[in-house]
Scaffold this motif. Structure first.
Motif, short mmCIF file in Angstrom:
data_model
loop_
_atom_site.label_atom_id
_atom_site.label_comp_id
_atom_site.label_asym_id
_atom_site.label_seq_id
_atom_site.Cartn_x
_atom_site.Cartn_y
_atom_site.Cartn_z
N LEU A 354 0.82 -1.20 0.00
CA LEU A 354 0.00 0.00 0.00
C LEU A 354 0.86 1.26 0.00
N ASP A 355 1.95 1.24 0.76
CA ASP A 355 2.84 2.39 0.80
C ASP A 355 3.44 2.68 -0.58
N ARG A 358 0.73 4.77 -2.41
CA ARG A 358 -0.09 5.74 -1.66
C ARG A 358 -0.05 7.14 -2.26
N TYR A 369 -9.05 2.58 -1.18
CA TYR A 369 -7.68 2.59 -0.65
C TYR A 369 -7.71 2.76 0.87
N ARG A 373 -6.48 0.10 3.67
CA ARG A 373 -5.41 0.54 4.59
C ARG A 373 -5.91 0.50 6.03
#
Length: 419
Positions: A354-355, A358, A369, A373
């Motif tokens: 996810l990072d 982002r 998203y 998260r």
């Protein structure tokens, strides 16, 4: 069924092929639709009085073609030209005929109409509207209602699209073998967009729009019948049917969303599952590398094979998302891959995925998203941060029911931060 309802039912079933046949004759999709509608109006006048014909579709076709020939006679200035067409409606200008290397066996008027409606000269929203109008047989007010815009606005969009096709002199033909892959992708995208709006609505009160999803599934099946040797067409059929099989389990008694892990899988539609898996097998059997729709169908197939959420083969799903990221890279693919990583490798791996995306601007206002998260942060015990992320996601959710779901999840996460 009274005569009017019969006419409307016949129109829905027959209008796509009728408009396609007329377009080949008059060479303009807008004119073809006008002539078809004239025949429809005549049926509304005559059938209640004289009775419904034994073959209503044939009646509409014959009536429309006579009207087309009359129009050609009026508009053609050269007597020899309109006489030739009146005697032989299949006669065409050589330049308007399909290219000699067009794909064998698919020079079908309906298929040509699909490619015209989805022509890249039109913006995406116009392709969707025109396809539903010409190929789906939906009325303008039905399409407007489906996409929550005024009927007048949708009517203008459709009229502008037909005018653009006419002014651009888009040929009424199936693309050549060399052009087909690129053009087919635009057609499949339209059907996929319609299905996605039905599967997870981006506006309005309802999370699921069954009417739109059903229309997309029908269009996909039509394409599969017309292009049986194209694996991605079967892949799209498989994807829509496997996804739609979950509809009954995706909503609670009050219409609230039920996430995949909480669904009662006994409520999944077994017929759609069987049909979807068969379509995926046909796509694979054609022996070519799987494209984006077939890969997504294979992911849906993994879920379908698991009798419980806990039995899902997440490693296989991660591998399929890896392949999908290669053929159709997008932040949404990476987002879904992160979900699979969460269940296969744990929350740390999911958070790293996810990072990595982002800062992608395409995710800036995508509520999913934040939803993903938030779940990952909860798994890591970071409840206060998760609650904040889930609240932010709720603010950008497109439907009231999704907002309510995310706010409930945020409240639950916040409660876990209290001593």
């Amino acid at each position: 069924m009274d005569a009017r309802r019969t006419v409307e039912a016949v129109w829905r079933m027959e209008s796509p092929r009728l408009i396609a046949s007329l377009t080949r004759l008059v060479r303009d999709v807008g004119t073809a639709e006008e002539i078809a509608q004239d025949a429809f109006v005549l049926a509304l006048e005559q059938w209640p009085r004289d009775g419904v014909p034994d073959n209503p579709g044939a009646w509409l076709t014959a009536t429309a073609k006579h009207k087309a020939i009359d129009r050609i006679r009026r508009e053609r200035s050269q007597q020899s030209k309109y006489t030739q067409i009146a005697v032989d409606p299949s006669a065409q200008q050589p330049s308007a005929m399909p290219a000699p290397d067009a794909v064998e066996g698919v020079e079908d008027d309906l298929l040509a109409l699909v490619f015209v409606a989805c022509h890249p000269v039109l913006p995406r929203e116009s392709r969707v509207a025109l396809t539903l109008r010409l190929v789906g047989g939906l009325r303008t007010d039905e399409i407007a209602r489906a996409f929550l815009v005024p009927s007048a606005t949708m009517g203008q969009r459709i009229s502008r699209a037909k005018r653009t096709l006419s002014e651009a002199k888009v040929p009424f033909e199936v693309p050549s073998r060399e052009e087909l892959p690129a053009r087919l992708s635009a057609v499949l995208e339209v059907v996929y967009l319609v299905f996605n709006e039905g599967y997870s609505a981006t506006s309005g009160e309802d999370w699921i729009r069954r009417d739109l999803a059903a229309e997309a599934m029908r269009l996909a099946r039509v394409l599969a019948g017309l292009l049986p040797d194209e694996p991605e067409v079967h892949g799209l059929v498989a994807l829509t049917e496997l996804q739609a099989s979950r509809f009954a389990a995706r909503l609670g008694p009050g219409g609230e969303p039920i996430l995949l892990q909480d669904q009662d899988r006994s409520r999944w539609d077994r017929i759609l599952l069987r049909h979807g898996n068969a379509a995926l097998e046909r796509a694979v059997a054609l022996g070519r590398p799987l494209g984006p729709y077939s890969l997504q169908a294979a992911i849906a197939g993994c879920h379908a094979r698991a009798s419980r959420f806990e039995d899902t083969d997440w490693e296989a799903i991660v591998a399929l998302y890896d392949a999908l990221a290669q053929v159709a890279p997008s932040p949404v693919v990476e987002l879904n891959r992160a979900v699979a990583l969460l269940h296969s490798d744990g929350p740390d791996a999911a958070l790293a995925a996810l990072d990595a995306v982002r800062d992608d601007p395409r995710l800036a206002r995508l509520h999913l998203y934040g939803a993903v998260r938030g779940e990952v942060l909860e798994r890591l015990g970071r409840y206060e941060e998760a609650a904040r992320i889930l609240e932010d996601a709720a603010a950008t959710a497109p439907t009231r029911r999704e907002r309510n779901l995310l706010m409930a999840r945020a409240a639950a996460a916040s409660a876990r931060t209290e001593p």
